[in-house]
Every structure is written in C-alpha cells, then in structure tokens.
Enzyme design. Structure first.
Site, PDB file in Angstrom:
ATOM      1  N   LYS A  35       0.852  -0.993   0.087  1.00  0.00           N
ATOM      2  CA  LYS A  35       0.279   0.290  -0.062  1.00  0.00           C
ATOM      3  C   LYS A  35       1.008   1.544   0.461  1.00  0.00           C
ATOM      4  CE  LYS A  35      -0.443  -0.099   4.878  1.00  0.00           C
ATOM      5  NZ  LYS A  35      -0.906  -0.661   5.753  1.00  0.00           N
ATOM      6  N   ARG A 133      -9.903   0.118  15.674  1.00  0.00           N
ATOM      7  CA  ARG A 133      -9.959   0.674  14.614  1.00  0.00           C
ATOM      8  C   ARG A 133     -11.463  -0.264  13.445  1.00  0.00           C
ATOM      9  NH1 ARG A 133      -4.630   1.757  11.498  1.00  0.00           N
ATOM     10  NH2 ARG A 133      -4.817  -0.464  10.670  1.00  0.00           N
ATOM     11  N   ARG A 221       1.164 -10.773   6.913  1.00  0.00           N
ATOM     12  CA  ARG A 221       1.172  -9.658   6.332  1.00  0.00           C
ATOM     13  C   ARG A 221       2.289  -8.863   6.497  1.00  0.00           C
ATOM     14  NH1 ARG A 221      -3.765  -9.630   8.961  1.00  0.00           N
ATOM     15  NH2 ARG A 221      -3.382  -7.374  10.324  1.00  0.00           N
ATOM     16  N   TYR A 265      16.162  30.104   8.294  1.00  0.00           N
ATOM     17  CA  TYR A 265      15.051  30.306   8.914  1.00  0.00           C
ATOM     18  C   TYR A 265      15.373  31.005   9.762  1.00  0.00           C
ATOM     19  CZ  TYR A 265      13.540  30.377   3.783  1.00  0.00           C
ATOM     20  OH  TYR A 265      12.527  30.914   2.371  1.00  0.00           O
ATOM     21  N   CYS A 316      13.972  23.705   5.091  1.00  0.00           N
ATOM     22  CA  CYS A 316      13.270  24.915   3.776  1.00  0.00           C
ATOM     23  C   CYS A 316      12.782  24.179   2.827  1.00  0.00           C
ATOM     24  CB  CYS A 316      14.180  26.121   3.468  1.00  0.00           C
ATOM     25  SG  CYS A 316      14.992  26.640   4.502  1.00  0.00           S
ATOM     26  N   MET A 317      11.937  24.535   2.266  1.00  0.00           N
ATOM     27  CA  MET A 317      10.533  23.536   0.897  1.00  0.00           C
ATOM     28  C   MET A 317      11.798  22.673  -0.012  1.00  0.00           C
ATOM     29  SD  MET A 317       7.754  25.142  -1.697  1.00  0.00           S
ATOM     30  CE  MET A 317       6.776  26.184   0.096  1.00  0.00           C
TER      31      MET A 317
HETATM   32  C1  LIG Z   1      -0.176  -1.807   7.055  1.00  0.00           C
HETATM   33  C2  LIG Z   1      -0.826  -2.951   7.844  1.00  0.00           C
HETATM   34  C3  LIG Z   1       0.419  -3.831   7.179  1.00  0.00           C
HETATM   35  C4  LIG Z   1       1.340  -3.684   7.489  1.00  0.00           C
HETATM   36  O1  LIG Z   1       2.171  -3.515   8.855  1.00  0.00           O
HETATM   37  P1  LIG Z   1       3.737  -3.381   8.784  1.00  0.00           P
HETATM   38  O2  LIG Z   1       3.989  -3.143  10.351  1.00  0.00           O
HETATM   39  O3  LIG Z   1       4.109  -2.692   7.985  1.00  0.00           O
HETATM   40  O4  LIG Z   1       4.529  -4.726   8.581  1.00  0.00           O
HETATM   41  C5  LIG Z   1      -0.948  -5.041   7.593  1.00  0.00           C
HETATM   42  N1  LIG Z   1      -1.702  -5.205   8.406  1.00  0.00           N
HETATM   43  C6  LIG Z   1      -2.773  -4.128   7.934  1.00  0.00           C
HETATM   44  C7  LIG Z   1      -4.127  -3.897   8.120  1.00  0.00           C
HETATM   45  C8  LIG Z   1      -2.152  -3.033   7.784  1.00  0.00           C
HETATM   46  O5  LIG Z   1      -2.735  -2.165   7.765  1.00  0.00           O
END
Ligand SMILES: *Cc1c(COP(=O)(O)O)cnc(C)c1O
Length: 394
Positions: A35, A133, A221, A265, A316-317
């Site tokens: 992602k 969440r 994951r 700045y 800065c930018m």
């Molecule tokens: C982003 C995400 C992950 C990956 O998490 P990491 O800590 O980067 O391995 C796994 N599951 C879900 C639901 C996520 O949103």
C-alpha cells in the site's frame, strides 16, 4: 536522462532478500504489503520483486491500489481492506481481488455489486480484537459471520479469510498482544461453528510476524520488514533485514560561516565558531520532514564522504544546510568537500550513513512515515531490476 538534483535509489535485491528471508523464518505463507506506493518504494517494482522472492499474497489498503496491481499484470492473490461507503466493489470482484467486510452494511453493498461483477466475490471478514479501528466489534461479530455464511450459501461469495490487526505488536511484552490473540481465537471459533471454512486466518503484521510466533496462523502480513526496516526498534529481529531505500543528492554549494552567523530561517542555529556548511538541495517539498531540523531533541544528520553531518538551522521547502565536519570546524585542503560531492540523507547504514530509523528518531516519528512520505520531486531509480516482461505472477 538529465542529471537528477536528488534521487531515491531502491535496491530490489534487498527487497527480494527480505521477502525470501521472512518467508523462510515464519514457515507459513506471507503477504507483502505494498500500500501507499509500496511504502514509498514504488508499488509495481516492489510487487514484481516480492512475487519473484516467493510472496504468496499482496496486501493493499484501497480497491484502486488492488486494481492497479491487476492492470500491471499481477494475477496472484491480493487483499484490499479499506473501501468507503458507496464505493463500487464490482471491478475488484471481477478482477478476483479479495475484498474485506467490516460490517453487515458493507456486506450488503458487496452483495449489490456482485450482481454487476458477473462472478461471486472473494470476501474476507475483519474482526476488531482490540485495535478499535476497522473491523467488526466483537459484539457484532456473530451477526457479521451469520450474514457472511448466508451469502456464501446463496452463492454470492466465498468467505476466503478472517483476520484482525494488532495495536501494540512493536512492544512484544505489552499485554494487549496476548489479549488480542485470545479474542481472535474466540472469533475464529464462532466463525467455524457457523460453518465458515476460510482459506487463510491472519493476525500478524511485521513486528508480530517476527517476534510473536503464536500469532502467525496461516499467513503473515509483512509491510515494513519487507523494505528492510525494523518494525520494533529495541527488539532485535531474528534475521538480517536490509533497508532497500537510499535517498541521495549532491552538495549544491559549500561555504564558510563565522562565529555568530545565524543559519536558515529564524536563525534557530547560530555558529559558535567559524565552520564549513554544505547546501543540500532537497527540502520538505520533497518529503524531507521539517521536524528533523532540531533544535528539538536532536537534529537529523546526513552522510558526506563517510562522515555524519548534522542539519544546521531550519529545513526549507527545497533545501537545507548541514555542518560538514562538526568535529573539525572550518575545513580546507583535502578534507574540504566540494560542490557536487555526494550527500546521503539515509540508506542501509553500511557506509556510516544515517538510516530512516535515525531520521524517525530525530523527527519524533516512525521509519514508516519517513520512507512513505519522502518523494515529492525526486525520481526513483532501481537497482537489481528485472526486465519489464517479467511482470505478473502465478
Ligand atoms: C499496513 C498494514 C500492515 C503492514 O504492517 P507492517 O507493520 O508494516 O508490517 C498489515 N496489516 C494491515 C491491516 C495494515 O494496515
């Protein structure tokens, strides 16, 4: 190609090394999470490397990200987990992407979209085991499971997965981890009793996949760890991860300042003696966090000719200043870097340069945010790329 002002170099051999090593370590199938443009590394390039290294699944947040994977030729298992109300699931269903349902309302939307997709959906159910969440709260889980089973019997979809997500996996001893795992096991039992037989049950992200073997279930994951960054700083990972991203530029100018000169700045940094500064031609317009300027906890550093050079004054930018050798001060002769010399903002850390983790600590954030937000005007260059024809997968 014209000479880049600054660039992001992504080492695909490092990605392949990490993905293969993670899969060997956990001994169950893995999902590479790509992602947010592959955490800033480039989603499609990372995907090809991850598939080549044996990643069984890809994970993305949005349906659009999943469809972009299909458009690029990837035909393997893909899970998306964040649709918004009213979003059309039909293209994702038609493309064989696993979509996620958090609620019976979302299942009803998927049911309506199945008719137009022309084939049954692959649906994974997410249960909220304590992150608070996304996902069905435990009180609503039996209802979601029952509706999912009804839809499966009616041929609208197959429930391919049941999953959840940790809140505190980067703190392995946190009691929330064991509590969430127990709730997840109960939720699986409820689904099993209702007749669901998912292909994959999954709970662990990078930190849990590395540090909590009991949470690996059928699939892990792996996001951050695939990119070679440490998901749980202070808790050594049981394998060598190689950071894949290097951000480099060249000094646009080298100049001396006198004691008492304020820099950038607001003059937040004033030289206490004569010293030599370098101008780095990237800034927050390129995703370099302005928070890394100090003078808070500690400013970030860059690597120049094997030495660490701290940021002096505000980022800065488009640019910021570094002190080239704070241990020496004013530089002349062969020690003095020149215009055009390489500056490494962060990299794997093998040649003494800072890492994304160092920048995270100097910016009060996590390395996830450092690599994901860096970019802006900087092009990406790939090392270890395969020919483009090898796009796609099993
Ligand atoms: C982003 C995400 C992950 C990956 O998490 P990491 O800590 O980067 O391995 C796994 N599951 C879900 C639901 C996520 O949103």
């Amino acid at each position: 190609m014209s000479h880049p002002r600054a660039e992001i170099v992504v080492d695909l051999d490092a990605i392949r090394h990490n993905v293969a090593g993670l899969r060997d370590l956990v001994g169950v199938p893995t999902m590479t999470v790509v992602k947010a443009d592959g955490y800033g590394h480039g989603m499609l390039e990372v995907t090809r490397a991850a598939r080549a290294a044996g990643s069984d699944w890809l994970g993305v947040a949005t349906l659009d990200e999943a469809l972009a994977l299909r458009a690029a030729g990837d035909s393997g298992p893909v899970l998306a987990w964040l649709a918004v109300p009213g979003e059309d699931h039909a293209p994702a269903i038609a493309a064989g992407i696993d979509v996620t349902a958090y609620s019976t309302d979302e299942l009803a939307e998927i049911a309506a979209d199945v008719a137009r997709a022309g084939r049954p959906a692959r649906v994974q159910l997410k249960v909220d085991t304590g992150l608070s969440r996304g996902g069905a709260p435990i009180a609503h889980w039996p209802e979601l499971v029952a509706a999912a089973r009804d839809g499966e019997r009616a041929g609208r979809w197959r429930v391919t997965g049941i999953w959840s997500h940790f809140a505190c996996s980067d703190e392995p001893a946190h009691p929330a981890n064991a509590a969430q795992e127990a709730v997840f096991r109960d939720a699986l039992a409820v689904a099993e009793a209702a007749g669901l037989r998912p292909e994959v049950r999954h709970l662990a992200n990078s930190a849990a996949g590395l540090l909590r073997p009991s949470a690996r279930f059928d699939l892990v994951r792996f996001g951050l760890a695939s990119y070679g960054l440490d998901p749980a700083p202070g808790h050594p990972a049981p394998l060598d991860l190689v950071p894949a991203m290097t951000v480099r530029a060249e000094l646009a100018m080298v100049k001396d300042v006198a004691a008492g000169d304020g820099v950038s700045y607001g003059h937040t940094w004033v030289a206490d003696r004569a010293t030599t500064l370098g101008l780095v031609p990237v800034g927050y317009g390129d995703g370099v966090p302005r928070h890394a300027s100090g003078p808070g906890v500690r400013s970030a550093e860059v690597g120049v000719a094997g030495h660490r050079s701290p940021i002096r004054g505000r980022i800065c930018m488009d640019q910021f200043m570094v002190e080239l050798r704070p241990d020496v001060g004013l530089l002349d002769g062969p020690q003095r870097p020149g215009r055009g010399d390489e500056v490494v903002l962060f990299g794997p850390g093998r040649d003494g340069e800072p890492t994304a983790q160092h920048w995270a600590e100097a910016s009060g954030t996590i390395s996830y945010e450092i690599v994901t937000r860096i970019g802006g005007r900087m092009p990406r260059r790939y090392l270890g790329a395969e020919p483009a024809e090898s796009a796609g997968s099993a």
